[in-house]
Design an enzyme around this catalytic site. Structure first.
Site, PDB file in Angstrom:
ATOM      1  CD  GLU A   1      47.068  39.753  33.824  1.00  0.00           C
ATOM      2  OE1 GLU A   1      47.029  38.796  33.032  1.00  0.00           O
ATOM      3  OE2 GLU A   1      48.126  40.237  34.255  1.00  0.00           O
TER       4      GLU A   1
ATOM      5  CB  ILE B   1      39.224  44.725  54.437  1.00  0.00           C
ATOM      6  CG1 ILE B   1      39.467  46.138  54.985  1.00  0.00           C
ATOM      7  CG2 ILE B   1      39.346  43.667  55.537  1.00  0.00           C
ATOM      8  CD1 ILE B   1      38.405  46.622  55.959  1.00  0.00           C
TER       9      ILE B   1
ATOM     10  CG  HIS C   1      46.502  49.206  41.325  1.00  0.00           C
ATOM     11  ND1 HIS C   1      45.747  48.547  40.382  1.00  0.00           N
ATOM     12  CD2 HIS C   1      45.984  48.857  42.522  1.00  0.00           C
ATOM     13  CE1 HIS C   1      44.805  47.837  40.974  1.00  0.00           C
ATOM     14  NE2 HIS C   1      44.937  48.001  42.278  1.00  0.00           N
TER      15      HIS C   1
ATOM     16  CE1 TYR D   1      43.652  38.010  39.399  1.00  0.00           C
ATOM     17  CE2 TYR D   1      44.254  39.042  37.325  1.00  0.00           C
ATOM     18  CZ  TYR D   1      43.830  39.144  38.628  1.00  0.00           C
ATOM     19  OH  TYR D   1      43.582  40.389  39.167  1.00  0.00           O
TER      20      TYR D   1
ATOM     21  CB  SER E   1      42.162  42.470  36.271  1.00  0.00           C
ATOM     22  OG  SER E   1      43.473  42.322  35.771  1.00  0.00           O
TER      23      SER E   1
END
Ligand code: NAP
Length: 349
Positions: free
Chosen positions: A128, A12, A180, A150, A126
């Site tokens: 990725e 968050i 983004h 990742y 993602s």
């Protein structure tokens, strides 16, 4: 306990988590957020929400805290946004990336399966996960060829999300989001490094923030970046969190690509950002091999046709407008702070 729908958000304090919390509060949710213990204050992105959200201390590495929170709040929706989220750092920290980014989501899925199986689950997947695929445009059927620690960690979590959906009938969605950005983007990412560099140079800031190597972001009016030819599909984070929520309102759980289906290079990014304040990027940007990735992802753009057809989602803010709003935000931030604080902290601005 309350009659409002309850959403539990991990991550968050991050860019997306903070925008998502705002969105869900506006929609009337009770919002519970997972925050890590830290010696230093880390709530800059959610300062304005303190008192409106329930914050629970814990860590995605700690199964016990995740289970306790899921059992305690019985959330209707769970958004797993927490991650070691920086691909570049994942080569330096592959094990912690695996612990948090790959196994963390499984801890959340297990907590849901055991303590609250009716909860709807969103996994922050993602772009990725496609890694170096040769396709110019990728959609949800494109083969998954992650090529950095990742991406591999996100791919494992993505497939586990799918596996829990198929094996246990959980309502679990993978949001395959392309890059983004926003004024809340961490300075570990190139867009924000560039917009902050533009603001520092334009305003003549004497003590700029440090980069990921612990060096000043600006030295002699120049910023050092990695591969200027790298290509990305960049959208606006505030719009992308709307898609997360929409995924969990559908009849059936599904994976969705969220993107703009347009691409630009880092060079384009520099050109637009510096030109916006009347500067020539070529006077202020240096390519430095220390910031290059050992493997680059493909120059693909994301086809969001499924999201448009089924969620009614499409991007509204595109590259130039996005970069300019980020430059504006950094200029304002530095102007406000110029007299009040000598140095800018890497993560908090
Ligand atoms: P972000 O700003 O880097 O936020 C990451 C969040 O994860 C922060 O709140 C961080 O907490 C938290 N976190 C990290 N390790 C944790 C741990 N061990 N336990 C609990 N919390 C932990 O990332 P973002 O840009 O909002 O992205 C949200 C998610 O989407 C991430 O999973 C990211 O990998 C994924 N994603 C992002 C993009 C993008 O372009 N932004 C694209 C595709 C996917 P602290 O504040 O304590 O560090």
């Amino acid at each position: 306990m309350t009659n409002k729908p309850t959403a539990f958000i991990t991550g968050i304090t991050g860019q997306d988590g903070s925008y998502l919390a705002e969105l869900l509060l506006d929609k009337g949710y009770q919002v519970v957020g997972l925050v890590r213990r830290s010696t230093h204050y880390q709530f800059e992105n959610i300062n304005h929400l303190i008192g409106r959200v329930n914050l629970e201390h814990g860590d995605l590495i700690d199964t016990h805290t995740i289970e306790r929170i899921v059992a305690k709040y019985q959330p209707d929706e769970v958004y797993n946004l927490a991650a070691q989220s920086v691909p570049a750092d994942s080569w330096r920290q592959p094990i912690v990336t695996g612990e948090i980014t790959a196994l963390g989501p499984v801890r959340v899925l297990e907590a849901i399966r055991r303590f609250n199986p009716d909860a709807r689950f969103y996994q922050a997947s993602s772009r990725e996960i496609y890694g170096g695929v040769p396709q110019e445009v990728v959609d949800e059927s494109t083969p998954l060829l992650a090529n950095n620690p990742y991406g591999v960690a996100k791919l494992y979590a993505h497939l586990m999300t799918r596996t829990y959906r198929q094996s246990y009938d959980l309502f679990a969605c993978g949001g395959i989001l392309f890059n983004h950005e926003s004024p809340r983007r961490s300075l570990h990412f190139v867009t924000r490094k560039v917009t902050m560099a533009v603001a520092c140079i334009k305003l003549g800031i004497e003590r700029p923030p440090v980069n990921e190597l612990g060096e000043p972001l600006i030295i002699e009016n120049k910023v050092k970046l990695g591969n200027l030819d790298a290509v990305r599909d960049w959208g606006y984070a505030k719009e992308y969190v709307e898609a997360m929520w929409l995924m969990l309102q559908q009849k059936e759980p599904q994976d969705y690509i969220i993107a703009t289906n347009t691409v630009h290079t880092i060079r384009d990014l520099c050109q637009v950002a510096f030109a916006y304040v009347g500067l020539d990027w070529q006077d202020h940007v240096e390519q430095d091999p220390r910031f290059m990735r050992p493997t680059e992802i493909a120059a693909s753009r994301g086809d969001y046709a499924r999201a448009k057809a089924e969620l009614g989602w499409q991007p509204r803010t595109f590259f130039k407008e996005l970069i300019e709003l980020m430059v504006d935000a950094d200029m304002q931030r530095l102007t406000r702070r110029q007299d009040s604080r000598p140095a800018i902290d890497l993560e908090r601005d």
